[in-house]
Structure formats: C-alpha cells, structure tokens
Design an enzyme around this catalytic site. Structure first.
Site, PDB file in Angstrom:
ATOM      1  N   PRO A 188      -4.700   0.502  18.448  1.00 51.88           N
ATOM      2  CA  PRO A 188      -4.349   0.035  17.096  1.00 51.88           C
ATOM      3  C   PRO A 188      -4.530   1.072  15.978  1.00 51.88           C
ATOM      4  O   PRO A 188      -4.202   0.774  14.832  1.00 51.88           O
ATOM      5  CB  PRO A 188      -5.294  -1.163  16.876  1.00 51.88           C
ATOM      6  CG  PRO A 188      -6.385  -0.997  17.855  1.00 51.88           C
ATOM      7  CD  PRO A 188      -5.864  -0.212  18.999  1.00 51.88           C
ATOM      8  N   TYR A 225       3.547   6.748   9.796  1.00 48.17           N
ATOM      9  CA  TYR A 225       2.774   5.561   9.420  1.00 48.17           C
ATOM     10  C   TYR A 225       3.675   4.493   8.803  1.00 48.17           C
ATOM     11  O   TYR A 225       3.537   3.303   9.118  1.00 48.17           O
ATOM     12  CB  TYR A 225       1.633   5.932   8.458  1.00 48.17           C
ATOM     13  CG  TYR A 225       0.549   4.873   8.424  1.00 48.17           C
ATOM     14  CD1 TYR A 225      -0.589   4.980   9.221  1.00 48.17           C
ATOM     15  CD2 TYR A 225       0.682   3.740   7.624  1.00 48.17           C
ATOM     16  CE1 TYR A 225      -1.568   3.994   9.221  1.00 48.17           C
ATOM     17  CE2 TYR A 225      -0.280   2.749   7.611  1.00 48.17           C
ATOM     18  CZ  TYR A 225      -1.406   2.882   8.407  1.00 48.17           C
ATOM     19  OH  TYR A 225      -2.366   1.897   8.399  1.00 48.17           O
ATOM     20  N   HIS A 252       0.840  -1.202   0.000  1.00 49.64           N
ATOM     21  CA  HIS A 252       0.000   0.000   0.000  1.00 49.64           C
ATOM     22  C   HIS A 252       0.875   1.252   0.000  1.00 49.64           C
ATOM     23  O   HIS A 252       1.706   1.430   0.882  1.00 49.64           O
ATOM     24  CB  HIS A 252      -0.908   0.019   1.227  1.00 49.64           C
ATOM     25  CG  HIS A 252      -2.115  -0.863   1.079  1.00 49.64           C
ATOM     26  ND1 HIS A 252      -3.144  -0.847   1.966  1.00 49.64           N
ATOM     27  CD2 HIS A 252      -2.439  -1.761   0.122  1.00 49.64           C
ATOM     28  CE1 HIS A 252      -4.076  -1.716   1.571  1.00 49.64           C
ATOM     29  NE2 HIS A 252      -3.660  -2.293   0.465  1.00 49.64           N
ATOM     30  N   LYS A 296       0.608   0.240  14.893  1.00 53.52           N
ATOM     31  CA  LYS A 296       2.006   0.254  15.362  1.00 53.52           C
ATOM     32  C   LYS A 296       2.384  -0.896  16.292  1.00 53.52           C
ATOM     33  O   LYS A 296       3.569  -1.105  16.555  1.00 53.52           O
ATOM     34  CB  LYS A 296       2.296   1.582  16.089  1.00 53.52           C
ATOM     35  CG  LYS A 296       2.357   2.776  15.175  1.00 53.52           C
ATOM     36  CD  LYS A 296       3.670   2.820  14.415  1.00 53.52           C
ATOM     37  CE  LYS A 296       3.581   3.578  13.135  1.00 53.52           C
ATOM     38  NZ  LYS A 296       3.524   2.776  11.912  1.00 53.52           N
ATOM     39  N   TYR A 303      -9.697   5.067   6.970  1.00 54.30           N
ATOM     40  CA  TYR A 303      -9.930   5.422   8.371  1.00 54.30           C
ATOM     41  C   TYR A 303     -11.011   6.483   8.395  1.00 54.30           C
ATOM     42  O   TYR A 303     -10.837   7.544   7.788  1.00 54.30           O
ATOM     43  CB  TYR A 303      -8.665   6.014   8.992  1.00 54.30           C
ATOM     44  CG  TYR A 303      -7.540   5.016   9.240  1.00 54.30           C
ATOM     45  CD1 TYR A 303      -7.402   4.401  10.477  1.00 54.30           C
ATOM     46  CD2 TYR A 303      -6.604   4.721   8.243  1.00 54.30           C
ATOM     47  CE1 TYR A 303      -6.365   3.505  10.723  1.00 54.30           C
ATOM     48  CE2 TYR A 303      -5.565   3.819   8.482  1.00 54.30           C
ATOM     49  CZ  TYR A 303      -5.454   3.216   9.730  1.00 54.30           C
ATOM     50  OH  TYR A 303      -4.432   2.339   9.973  1.00 54.30           O
TER      51      TYR A 303
END
Ligand code: RFL
Ligand code: PHB
Length: 389
Positions: free
Chosen positions: A292, A384, A72, A296, A200
């Site tokens: 979550p 990220y 991704h 991480k 998200y």
C-alpha cells in the site's frame, strides 16, 4: 437465472463495473460471499487518483464524494528529522482525492440498490463453468440451495482470495510475487489529522504513515513485524510508537484518542498473467496486489474496470471484440508500472530486517536525491497522481 455479465465479488471493482454497465443497459448479477455490512466494515484505501474519481462520475455515483472529499495537492516525505514536500499540482497539474473506500463502496451499494440491481449476498462454493466456451455459467449455493446463472461474460472481481484466478488452468497462468518481511499495523480514530496532507516517514524505528479520512478522522500506519498480533498492540502502545517514528515537530502536534479500528495487513506484490481466459476477465485484487505504500491498490482496480467496461461496450454496441481481446494486454501494461512504483516506494521508505549499513546509505541517497531534484519529484508525482489509462 440468466444475465449478460456475471460478476463475482461485491467489492469496489465488482460494484463499479456493475453500475457502469447498468447505465448502458447491460444486465449484470453480482455474487458476494459476505454480507454488505461485512464488506463495509473493511477499512482499506483512502487515496483516489482522478481516473478513479472520473469513473465514479461516469457511473453517476460521485455526488457525495464530490461534496465530502478532500483534495490533496502534495505529500510530505520525512527521513528522520528532515522533511520535504512533493507538490503534485506544480509537477503534473493534478491532485489526488481523499475519500475512503468504505464510503465509495457504500455509495455504490446504495446506487445499485436504488435501481433494483441484482446483488446476491452470502453465496458459497461459486464455480465458473465453460469460461473457454461461448456459453459460460456459474453454479453456487445460498443457504444450502444450489443455484445457476447462465451468462455471456464473467468478471472475476473477487479479490486476492477469490476463485476466479484459480479457474484459469495452470498451464495458461503465470504468477509473479514478492512478499515483504513486514506488515502495516493501521489505526483509525476520530481525531483531527496531524497534518493537512499525508506524511510518509522513514525513521530508524521503521516506516510510519499519517493519513486521514476527513478533517475529524485520522488513519495512521506503522510498519510492524509479521509475527505481531493486533491484540497485543494497545492504543497507547501504538501512539507511543507512532510518535517515535515522526519528526519531533509532527510528533508534538499529534492528537491521540481511542481507536475505532486496528488491523495488521501483510505487504505483497503480486501479478497474474493473463488477465483474460476465454470469457473470464480478472479485475482488481483478483489479478494483482501492490504493497500500500504508493496508494495504488484500488486505483489499479479502476483502470482494469475502465478497460473492461469500454471493451464490453464496444462488443455490445458495435459488435467489435477488439477491446475485450486486448483487455489483458492493456490492463497489464499499466499495472506493471503501478507495481514498479509501489515496490520502489516500499523499498525507499521501510527498514528491512537484513538491511546493512550500505543499504541504508543507498536509501538515504535515494531520499536526498528526491528532496533535491525537481525532475525526480516530478516522476514521483506523475506516478502518485496516476498514470493515464
Ligand atoms: P476486494 O475489495 O477484495 O473485493 C473482493 C470481494 O469479493 C468477495 N469474494 C467473493 N465473492 C463471491 N465468491 C467468492 N468466492 C469470493 N471471494 C471473494 C470478497 O468478499 C470481497 O467483497 O477487491 P477489489 O474490489 O478488487 O478492490 C481492491 C481494493 O479493495 C484494494 O486494492 C485496496 O483496498 C488496496 N488499498 C489501497 N488502494 C488504494 O488505491 N489506495 C490506498 O490508499 C489503499 N490503501 C489498501 C490500502 C489495502 C489495504 N489492505 C488492508 C490490504 C490500505 C490497506 C491497509
Ligand atoms: C490510507 O489512508 O489508508 C492510505 C493512504 C496512503 C497510502 C496507503 C493507505 O499509501
């Protein structure tokens, strides 16, 4: 029994350390409280940083992951009907890898078993003795029989509820914790993911996440109340609620189906310091937990294993204890940054029970800033994809 490094916990942290050390000729024994099938039945992480992937390669267990994973290059953030994408590759030159924790744990078990690695399942009553001496040992029982392992080092990879952390005396140990007033209800299904990347979503009904394990297997989460029971959530209730929390065009594309697994996880931030006491080293969830939201958890375990592995190599190959002496300091420096990112993405994307109108405006302003500002997106992307080890 005698070994060089006794490892408590046969989750990803313990298995990865064991496999890495084995490749350098360092002997380990892994003690696991449950069975292999039980460990593999836990549905958890799905997003790996490249640092984790590199360690799997170094451990010689990346073949299936390299063949089956999905790369991704970015992620989508939604606030109500508004959506935008953060491009990791453009901002950092890096991507993340989609490969389930279940799969990588299976690969690690297979690799350990292929070379006769010692893993003892169903152990009970593990006690660490003499961690602050030069000759620690463990006692435990299997099927009622008492056992003992003498070792040079102990790696506490036994997760949040393990015994390793509790072995460090209270006058040495400091714990930092934040418990969030909600949980995540997760559902796994053999349905095609609703989008090629993760979404998200902060909606007025609460947080939702669209994730995936493969082109045909989806993982979805919705923020839920801590008093909710998974049995009370039928699949249909879950899909209906998820749809309401996604932008309309996404909700219309959602393919639903029977769940393979559903579970509720509470959200917590937690760090214990120090991560080393004498010859005992804490790794992964045994030392720290993140909510979550930033993906991480497993990735912070990987950086611990990196520092401990290299510290032990330096000790065994060069007779130099600098790496193990500085383990706690190095590991914690990176962990606190991952804690900060996970805490801030949790605050950004969830609805809090005590949130007032002002708090909501602040959240919206934060998301607007992230949508409009390339530097802010770059900071998000750097965190990220994972900060350097
Ligand atoms: P684990 O996986 O908890 O393994 C510890 C093992 O130790 C055993 N054990 C004992 N063995 C012997 N004696 C004892 N006294 C013992 N006590 C415990 C346990 O049976 C177990 O097998 O810890 P480890 O290896 O440090 O791995 C940590 C990861 O599992 C965890 O951080 C991640 O799953 C967190 N996480 C995520 N991390 C990511 O990097 N990316 C993600 O996308 C992501 N998503 C998630 C997650 C965690 C979640 N939940 C359920 C907490 C999503 C969710 C929903
Ligand atoms: C998952 O796929 O389980 C997952 C993905 C991203 C997160 C958390 C969990 O932030």
């Amino acid at each position: 029994m005698r070994t060089q490094v006794a490892i408590i916990g046969g989750g990803p942290s313990g298995l990865l350390l064991s496999q890495l050390l084995h490749r350098k000729g360092i002997d380990t024994v892994v003690l696991e409280r449950k069975t292999r099938d039980y460990v593999l039945g836990r549905i958890r992480a799905g997003v790996l940083e490249t640092g984790f992937v590199d360690l799997m390669r170094e451990a010689g267990v990346a073949e299936r992951m390299d063949a089956e994973c999905i790369i991704h290059d970015g992620t989508v953030i939604a606030f109500g009907e508004k959506q935008f994408r953060i491009d990791f590759r453009e901002a950092t030159g890096e991507s993340v890898v989609i490969y389930g924790q279940t799969e990588l744990t299976r690969d690690l078990y297979d690799a350990r078993e292929a070379v006769g690695g010692k893993i003892v399942f169903n152990v009970e009553d593990v006690v660490i003795h003499g961690a602050d001496t030069d000759a620690p040992h463990l006692t435990y029982s299997v099927d009622g029989a008492e056992k003992r392992i003498d070792c040079e080092f102990v790696a506490g990879c036994d997760g949040f509820h393990g015994v390793s952390r509790q072995t460090i005396p209270l006058n040495v140990r400091r714990e930092y914790e934040k418990v969030y007033p909600f949980g995540w209800l997760g559902l796994l299904s053999d349905t095609p993911p609703v989008h090629e990347e993760l979404i998200y979503s902060n909606s007025e009904r609460g947080f939702a996440l669209c994730s995936q394990r493969s082109w045909t297997r989806s993982r979805y989460y919705i923020q839920c109340s801590l008093s909710d029971h998974v049995e009370d959530w039928t699949d249909q209730m879950f899909w209906n609620e998820l749809r309401r929390r996604l932008p309309q065009d996404v909700a219309e594309r959602l393919v639903t189906g029977k769940s393979i697994e559903k579970s509720i996880a509470p959200l917590r931030s937690f760090v214990t310091e120090p991560m080393r006491w004498g010859r005992l080293f804490l790794c992964g969830d045994a030392a720290h937990i993140v909510p979550p939201t930033g993906a991480k958890g497993l990735n912070t375990a990987a950086s611990d294993i990196h520092y401990l592995y290299h510290g032990l190599l330096q000790y065994y190959e060069e007779g130099d204890s600098e790496g193990i002496d500085r383990y706690s300091e190095k590991a914690l420096a990176r962990i606190w940054k991952a804690e900060r990112f996970s805490w801030s993405t949790t605050n950004l994307l969830h609805r809090f029970p005590d949130q007032n109108g002002f708090d909501l405006k602040m959240q919206k302003a934060d998301i607007d800033f992230l949508r409009e500002n390339r530097e802010a997106q770059s900071v998000f992307a750097q965190n990220y994809v994972g900060l350097p080890f």
